[in-house]
Structure formats: structure tokens, C-alpha cells
Design a protein around this motif. Structure first.
Motif, mmCIF file in Angstrom:
data_model
loop_
_atom_site.group_PDB
_atom_site.id
_atom_site.type_symbol
_atom_site.label_atom_id
_atom_site.label_comp_id
_atom_site.label_asym_id
_atom_site.label_seq_id
_atom_site.Cartn_x
_atom_site.Cartn_y
_atom_site.Cartn_z
ATOM 1 N N ALA A 1 -5.844 -3.709 -5.942
ATOM 2 C CA ALA A 1 -6.590 -4.846 -5.400
ATOM 3 C C ALA A 1 -8.031 -4.490 -5.077
ATOM 4 O O ALA A 1 -8.899 -5.369 -5.035
ATOM 5 C CB ALA A 1 -5.886 -5.373 -4.150
ATOM 6 N N GLY A 2 -8.298 -3.205 -4.838
ATOM 7 C CA GLY A 2 -9.657 -2.775 -4.537
ATOM 8 C C GLY A 2 -10.483 -2.481 -5.758
ATOM 9 O O GLY A 2 -11.660 -2.104 -5.649
ATOM 10 N N GLY A 3 -9.901 -2.620 -6.964
ATOM 11 C CA GLY A 3 -10.629 -2.370 -8.202
ATOM 12 C C GLY A 3 -10.528 -0.951 -8.720
ATOM 13 O O GLY A 3 -11.077 -0.640 -9.788
ATOM 14 N N PRO B 1 -2.898 6.539 -5.378
ATOM 15 C CA PRO B 1 -3.009 5.673 -4.189
ATOM 16 C C PRO B 1 -3.326 4.241 -4.614
ATOM 17 O O PRO B 1 -4.248 4.005 -5.397
ATOM 18 C CB PRO B 1 -4.169 6.293 -3.413
ATOM 19 N N LEU B 2 -2.558 3.273 -4.103
ATOM 20 C CA LEU B 2 -2.795 1.874 -4.422
ATOM 21 C C LEU B 2 -2.935 1.074 -3.136
ATOM 22 O O LEU B 2 -2.179 1.275 -2.180
ATOM 23 C CB LEU B 2 -1.652 1.291 -5.257
ATOM 24 N N ALA C 1 0.835 -1.197 0.000
ATOM 25 C CA ALA C 1 0.000 0.000 0.000
ATOM 26 C C ALA C 1 0.870 1.247 0.000
ATOM 27 O O ALA C 1 1.949 1.289 0.592
ATOM 28 C CB ALA C 1 -0.912 -0.006 1.217
ATOM 29 N N GLY C 2 0.404 2.274 -0.677
ATOM 30 C CA GLY C 2 1.138 3.528 -0.704
ATOM 31 C C GLY C 2 0.685 4.403 -1.849
ATOM 32 O O GLY C 2 -0.276 4.096 -2.569
ATOM 33 N N THR C 3 1.414 5.489 -2.010
ATOM 34 C CA THR C 3 1.161 6.419 -3.109
ATOM 35 C C THR C 3 2.264 6.254 -4.141
ATOM 36 O O THR C 3 3.451 6.199 -3.798
ATOM 37 C CB THR C 3 1.128 7.862 -2.599
#
Length: 738
Positions: A552-554, A576-577, A527-529
Motif C-alpha cells: 500500500a505504501g508503493g 515487509p508489507l 502489516a507484517g513480514t
């Protein structure tokens, strides 16, 4: 050959050499007549005087021992644990005495050198060391800013220092200066340089241990050889010599000219001299070797790992003769593949031996093929061949197997895959040396293809670098030929191929079109930017050209590519991912889109920076008192824990995402001795920290560490291991995710 002596200590080290003759092993022999590059100062005074007087007694060289003693005298006791420093200091004093002894014998010199090298190898740093950054896909320089030219060699630890040996070919200079074409066959031998390092990242040039002028048997020189390469170095405890083993093709040396050449020196950075030439290894069906490396086992025994020269279909392990390392003993075949393998190398992990090799592509990239031992015998049975996990999507980070380095750290053991990218021949990218970590995941090892990572050579810990590119095969250089399905990428439709040159002048680039076409790749990200970027150019009536990433969240973020006839860099920052799988897609709806140099780099992590947790403020726990009688602390006081085992201090912290996070512990220790404590995270001990004396209770310093955190609430406890208890604790700073 040093592993055994690391365990058996100084007395055994000296005994091994002094009693070698009684065991039927050839001990260190007196030197022959001196070469032109040696002088009286390189030998014991007594042996030189006898030689000058015409006596038959041989010379006794102390050149290497003197050099090692001078080097090791620069070590400082406060940098190491007392338990490891005491035997080292003893060995250093004895070696100094032998080096100055006019009557010292060759066995005494070898014993003193071996004992010193062994004790130096056993030194344990008092501090945890620091992380250093390894950046791949660039040309590497030494500490003086000069190019590192080191192909087909290896890294070997002698004493407390790593030494990197390899070959400098003339073609390496040409491609580095202009990587816009191939330089086929330009492998003219220049020299064998050696570099030294304490951290495996910063390399100091030491010497050219062999050059074109190096004298060989029969009046030949190394410069007359048609081929020199694929080398390794062994330290022989019996002779005190460093033996370099390399492939050579030179018919004047005997047989058909294909063989293994032995050079030896008196120190790791000495000028090496001719020692022996072996045309064929018993049990190999051909003269010479295919590809080869030197592997030193934990017990100190040295082996040549190689394939047969013609066809390279068989993998062999052969021991170097223990008495002097100047012969290769009969080989044992451990594997075979009718297609042939090259880049033969060996590493050991968790008690198993792994033989690794690449496809027979002539210095080009491939997956890494592995066979693993089924017992604790390096020359015993091995499994069938399988692909090293993690090498499939970018062909081992666009390399073939070069060699491996195993670092036995204070916290963990880490294997480094040193990939060989001989781009002169293949025109496949920037940088010759690509190093990646290998760990064991489940039953088998795992290759981690990272463009940048950080490594702590003291602890053995590693972490992904701040500028790592999470896209695999982002420059489309893994494929050695033109293809319609690129390695690591899945076609989603339309016309797909790779074209040359790419944006940086080397091959290749991805080309889509004309018309609707696309490719995609699934990767895993923390997770991160992030910043998504690409070099792109277009032709024809382009529409719908874009690069996108879906987490992963679409959620999907898209970088649109406008028309451009020349290479132009495009980027989309601030993406943001979520943690988990992410899909990168390149597509066009019309026209021709050519893309290269894709990038997905994390610009910030999931844990906020600057979280300070004062030891005197709840929910922190101090099993002792909160005091304020020593100046220099932060906040309203500090934790003065009870002087007792188990009198801990604990901090409660929050992380927005799971991962490894840096922290700093501010403390003062006015006592004379270090105080140790287990670092316990969420109930599990992750490290043991040593809080050294700061000289005064009012002198505060910060101890760095890295800890694994869960998403959400975490506890970090310092639990003292002795009745001395903890130092005074001021606060804990929680840093960035790493």
C-alpha cells in the motif's frame, strides 16, 4: 429437529413426546421384528421377553439410549457452568433409569432420549476453549490417521457433539493416491461413514452407518443402486430416531428409480436401516431431486433444500414430516434460474435465510449464487439472485457449495462454508473438503477465502492462520477449461493461458509468453513480514521473468525467476508489507514462463511478542492494593483489587499495527467460586472472562484471550461483574498478532 427443545427444556421435551398422540402427531411406535444385527440387549427386557414368547406386543429398542447414556457419563461437571450442568445431570439420571427399566415404553424411551440430547446441547463450557487450525488444499485424515472420505453430506450437532456424514466413493481413493489425472464417472458407492468431533477440526471415525450390504425394500441392497449421494440427517424428537435422507437411483424401489431414500438409526453412529422411499416431492416437476441438503431451523423443524432433478432450474424448500421425519411434505419454490443451479444448501445468519448454489457445471467450481429471505419465513419470499461476496476471485476457493455449519458460540455466531471439491471429476487440485468462514459485512454475507484459519468452536471466534496464503487462485485451478483470462487475475499484456498439468500434477498452471506478457492481482494484507514464493519453469530465451509484490505504501519487492526446464521452487523471504491493498504481478519480457503454486505467507505480525505488563508497575492501574503476601508471583507484587463491582485493573499496551492480538492474564483465585470480569478494550467490552478457582492464593495460572487492538496505545481493563471482585492479578502478557 432439535432447536425447539433446546429452548423449551426437559419438561417440554418429555411432554412433546408423551402428549404427541393427543395433538394428532404419531408418537414413537414399537419396533418391528429385530434385524440380524440386533440382540436382546438392544431392547427392554420386558418387550424382548414378550416377543420371544410370541406375543404381538412390539419390541422397544433402548440400544441408542444406552449408548448415549454411556457416552454422556464421561462428561465432567467441572468442565461446564453449574447452571447448564444441573439440568443435564438430571436428564442423564432419568435417561439412565429409563434405559434400565424393563417395562419402559417406546414413548418413554424417546422422551428420555430427547430430554438428554436437549440438555447436552445446552451445556456451556466453563472455559473459553482453544483455537484449532483448519488447513485447506490438503487431503484430510481422521484422528487415527486414516483418510476422511465424505462427499455430498453434512455436519449436524446432536447434543454436545458434531457428526459428519457423507459418501465414500471408490474414485476418492484413486485420486488421493494419484492426483495426476481425472477419474471421470467413478462414483461407485462404498459406504456412508460418520465421524464425530467436539471442535469441528479433529474428527474421529465412528461407524459406517450404511454400506453396499444395507438391505432395502423388495430384497434390494444399497450396493445395487446406480447412484447414492447428497444426504443429511435429522433427529426426530417424537420417535427418538436419527433419520438419514439421501438421493438414490434404484428402479426396483419404484417409479423411474429416481427418488429420496430414508434410513434410520437409534443413535447418531448406529447402523441405519431402511425406513422409506419417496419417488417424488409434491410441487416438484420431476421425480427425485437435483442436489439436496438437510437444514434444521432454530425452532427444530427440518427441511429438505433441493432443486428439481431435470434442468435444476428451480429451488425448493420442503419440510420433513414432523411426526417421524420419514416423508417430504409438499415443496415451496423459493427461486429459479433458467441456466440451472446445483449444490443447493441453506444457512441462516442474523435472522435471514440464505439459499446458496453453484453453476450447473457437473461437480466443478464456480462463484456462489445466493438468494435471501425477505421475511422470517423460510418458505416465504426471497430476493433475486446475487453473487456471494468473496467467491469471485477463486470461485469459492475452487469449490462448489456443499453444505453449511452454523456454530452458535459464547461470543459470536459463525457460519462455515463447507465447499465440495470433487477433484476426481475435475482434476482441479488437492483435497476434497475446503472449509471457509462466512460473516456478515454490512447488509450481505461475506465469504473469506483462506487457505488456513483457526477456529474456536466454544466461542465461535475465528482468525486467519499463521500459514495462510494471501494470494487467491494461486494454483490457477478455478477455471474448469482452458482460458486466456484466468479467474482472479488481470492480464497486463501478451499471451496468457492455463496449461496442464501443474507443479503438483493436478491442473492447471499459468503460462506467459512467448515474448512480453504478464498478469496481476490485487489483494488485501495485514502489516507484517512475508515470504513470496512460486514454482516455475521456463522455455526459450527467457528474460525479465519475475514475481513481484507492491504494498500500500508503493514499495515493491521482486522475486527473479532464472531459467529452468523443470519445476523449481523459488522464494524471497523477509518482505515487509504495509497493511492494506497489495498487488502481485507475474511477468516475463521474453521466452515462455510457466508458474504455479504462488505463495504470499506472513512469517511475523505487527505486534512484538513477549510484552509483559506487571500489575504493580505504572502505567498499570489497580483499584485496590499491591500486595506480596502470597508466593509465586512475578516482579515485586500483584494487584489485590477491592472486593466490589467496578474495582478494576487496567493495563496500557502498545501495538505497532491494528489487528487481533493474543494475550495471557496470570491470576490466582483461592476462593471456592469463579470470579467473572468484563474484558474492556479501549472502552468497549469485547468479552466476559471467568477466572475459575485455582485452589489456593499461591497457585497461579494463565487465562488466554484475544483482543482487537488499534495501532499505537491501547487500554485493556478487567472490570469485575460481581461484588466478589477480581482474582489476584500478577501480570498481562501481550502475544503475537493473530
Amino acid at each position: 429437529m432439535i432447536g425447539t427443545l433446546r429452548r423449551t427444556g426437559l419438561v417440554a421435551a418429555a411432554w412433546l413426546v408423551m402428549s404427541a398422540a393427543a395433538a394428532g402427531v404419531t408418537p414413537a411406535a414399537a419396533e418391528p421384528a429385530p434385524d440380524a444385527h440386533y440382540s436382546a440387549a438392544d431392547y427392554t427386557a420386558g418387550s424382548w421377553a414378550a416377543h420371544a414368547a410370541g406375543k404381538a406386543d412390539g419390541l422397544v429398542m433402548v440400544r441408542g439410549l444406552k449408548k448415549l447414556v454411556a457416552d454422556y457419563k464421561t462428561r465432567a461437571a467441572d468442565k461446564y457452568t453449574g447452571a447448564s450442568w444441573a439440568p443435564f445431570a438430571e436428564a442423564l439420571a432419568k435417561a439412565d433409569g429409563v434405559a434400565a427399566d424393563a417395562a419402559a415404553t417406546a414413548p418413554e424411551v424417546a422422551a428420555a432420549k430427547t430430554a438428554l440430547v436437549t440438555a447436552a446441547g445446552n451445556l456451556v463450557a466453563a472455559e473459553e476453549g482453544t483455537f484449532q487450525t483448519i488447513t485447506n488444499d490438503v487431503f484430510w485424515n481422521d484422528t487415527s490417521g486414516n483418510p476422511i472420505y465424505s462427499q455430498g453430506g453434512g455436519v449436524f450437532k446432536f447434543g454436545d457433539t458434531y457428526y459428519w456424514y457423507g459418501v465414500h466413493y471408490s474414485g476418492a481413493e484413486l485420486y488421493r493416491a494419484n492426483p495426476t489425472r481425472k477419474y471421470d464417472g467413478d462414483v461407485s458407492f462404498v459406504s456412508i461413514p460418520v465421524y464425530s468431533s467436539k471442535d469441528l477440526v479433529n474428527w474421529k471415525f465412528e461407524n459406517r452407518v450404511a454400506t453396499r450390504a444395507t438391505s432395502l425394500a423388495g430384497g434390494a441392497t444399497l450396493g445395487q443402486a446406480g447412484w447414492v449421494g447428497r444426504l443429511g440427517v435429522s433427529y426426530n424428537e417424537n420417535t427418538g430416531k436419527y433419520v438419514l435422507v439421501t438421493q438414490v437411483y434404484l428402479p426396483s424401489l419404484g417409479g423411474d428409480g429416481n427418488g429420496v431414500l430414508f434410513l434410520q438409526g437409534d443413535s447418531p453412529t448406529d447402523t441405519f436401516d431402511y425406513a422409506y422411499y419417496q419417488n417424488q416431492v409434491v410441487n416438484s416437476p420431476t421425480t427425485g431431486t437435483g442436489d439436496q441438503t438437510v437444514f434444521t431451523d432454530d425452532d427444530g423443524k427440518d427441511y429438505l433444500i433441493f432443486s428439481n432433478r431435470s434442468g435444476r432450474s428451480r429451488a425448493f424448500v420442503a419440510k420433513l414430516r414432523e411426526s417421524d421425519s420419514l416423508r417430504i411434505e409438499p415443496a415451496v419454490q423459493i427461486g429459479s434460474n433458467s441456466s440451472g443451479r446445483e449444490g443447493n444448501a441453506m444457512f441462516k445468519l442474523d435472522g435471514k435465510y440464505y439459499h446458496a448454489a453453484s453453476d450447473l457445471h457437473g461437480w466443478n467450481t464456480s462463484v456462489t449464487h445466493v438468494i435471501e429471505s425477505t421475511s422470517g419465513n423460510i418458505q416465504g419470499a426471497y430476493t433475486g439472485e446475487y453473487t456471494l461476496a468473496g467467491t469471485e476471485m477463486d470461485y469459492s476457493h475452487v469449490t462448489q457449495t456443499g453444505f453449511f455449519v452454523t456454530v452458535k458460540g459464547t461470543k459470536q455466531n459463525t457460519v462455515i462454508f463447507a465447499g465440495d471439491r470433487w477433484a476426481d471429476f475435475a482434476w482441479n487440485g488437492i483435497g476434497y473438503n475446503q472449509w471457509m468462514p462466512v460473516t456478515r459485512t454490512g447488509a450481505r454475507p461475506q465469504f473469506h477465502s483462506v487457505s488456513q484459519w483457526q477456529f474456536n468452536a466454544t466461542t465461535g471466534a475465528w482468525r486467519v492462520g499463521q500459514n495462510n496464503n494471501y494470494i487467491l487462485n494461486p494454483d490457477f485451478q478455478a477455471d474448469r477449461v482452458t482460458v486466456s483470462t484466468l479467474t482472479g487475475w488481470t492480464n497486463t499484456g501478451g499471451s496468457v493461458t492455463n496449461v496442464s498439468p501443474g507443479a503438483n500434477g493436478s491442473r492447471f498452471a499459468l503460462q506467459l509468453g512467448s515474448g512480453s506478457a504478464g498478469v496481476r492481482q490485487q489483494i488485501t494484507v495485514p502489516a507484517g513480514t512475508y515470504t513470496l514464493s512460486a514454482y516455475a519453469k521456463t522455455a526459450g530465451s527467457v528474460s525479465g521473468a519475475q514475481v513481484s509484490v507492491t504494498d500500500a505504501g508503493g514499495a515493491t519487492r521482486t522475486l527473479d525467476i532464472p531459467s529452468s526446464s523443470g519445476w523449481t521452487r523459488r522464494e524471497l523471504p523477509g518482505i515487509p508489507l504495509a497493511s492494506g491493498p497489495a498487488t502481485v504481478t507475474v511477468r516475463t519480457s521474453g521466452g515462455t514462463l510457466t508458474v504455479d503454486g504462488l505463495g504470499l505467507v506472513r512469517t511475523s505480525g505487527g505486534t512484538p511478542t513477549g510484552q509483559r505488563h506487571e500489575a504493580e508497575t505504572a502505567p498499570a492501574v489497580c483499584q485496590g492494593t499491591i500486595d506480596a503476601n502470597w508466593a509465586g508471583f512475578s516482579g515485586s507484587g500483584f494487584c489485590n483489587a477491592d472486593n466490589a463491582t467496578g474495582a478494576y485493573a487496567q493495563f496500557t499496551v502498545n501495538a505497532s499495527a491494528a489487528g487481533t492480538t493474543a494475550l495471557g492474564i496470570r491470576f490466582a483465585n483461592g476462593g471456592s467460586a469463579a470470579r467473572t470480569a468484563n474484558l474492556v478494550v479501549n472502552g468497549s467490552t469485547v468479552a466476559t472472562l471467568s477466572f475459575e478457582s485455582t485452589g489456593a492464593w499461591s497457585t497461579w495460572v494463565t487465562k488466554p484471550a484475544n483482543v482487537p487492538l488499534n495501532a499505537g496505545t491501547n487500554t485493556i481493563r478487567l472490570d469485575p461483574t460481581t461484588a466478589a471482585g477480581l482474582p489476584n492479578l500478577d501480570y498481562l502478557d501481550l502475544g503475537t498478532a493473530v
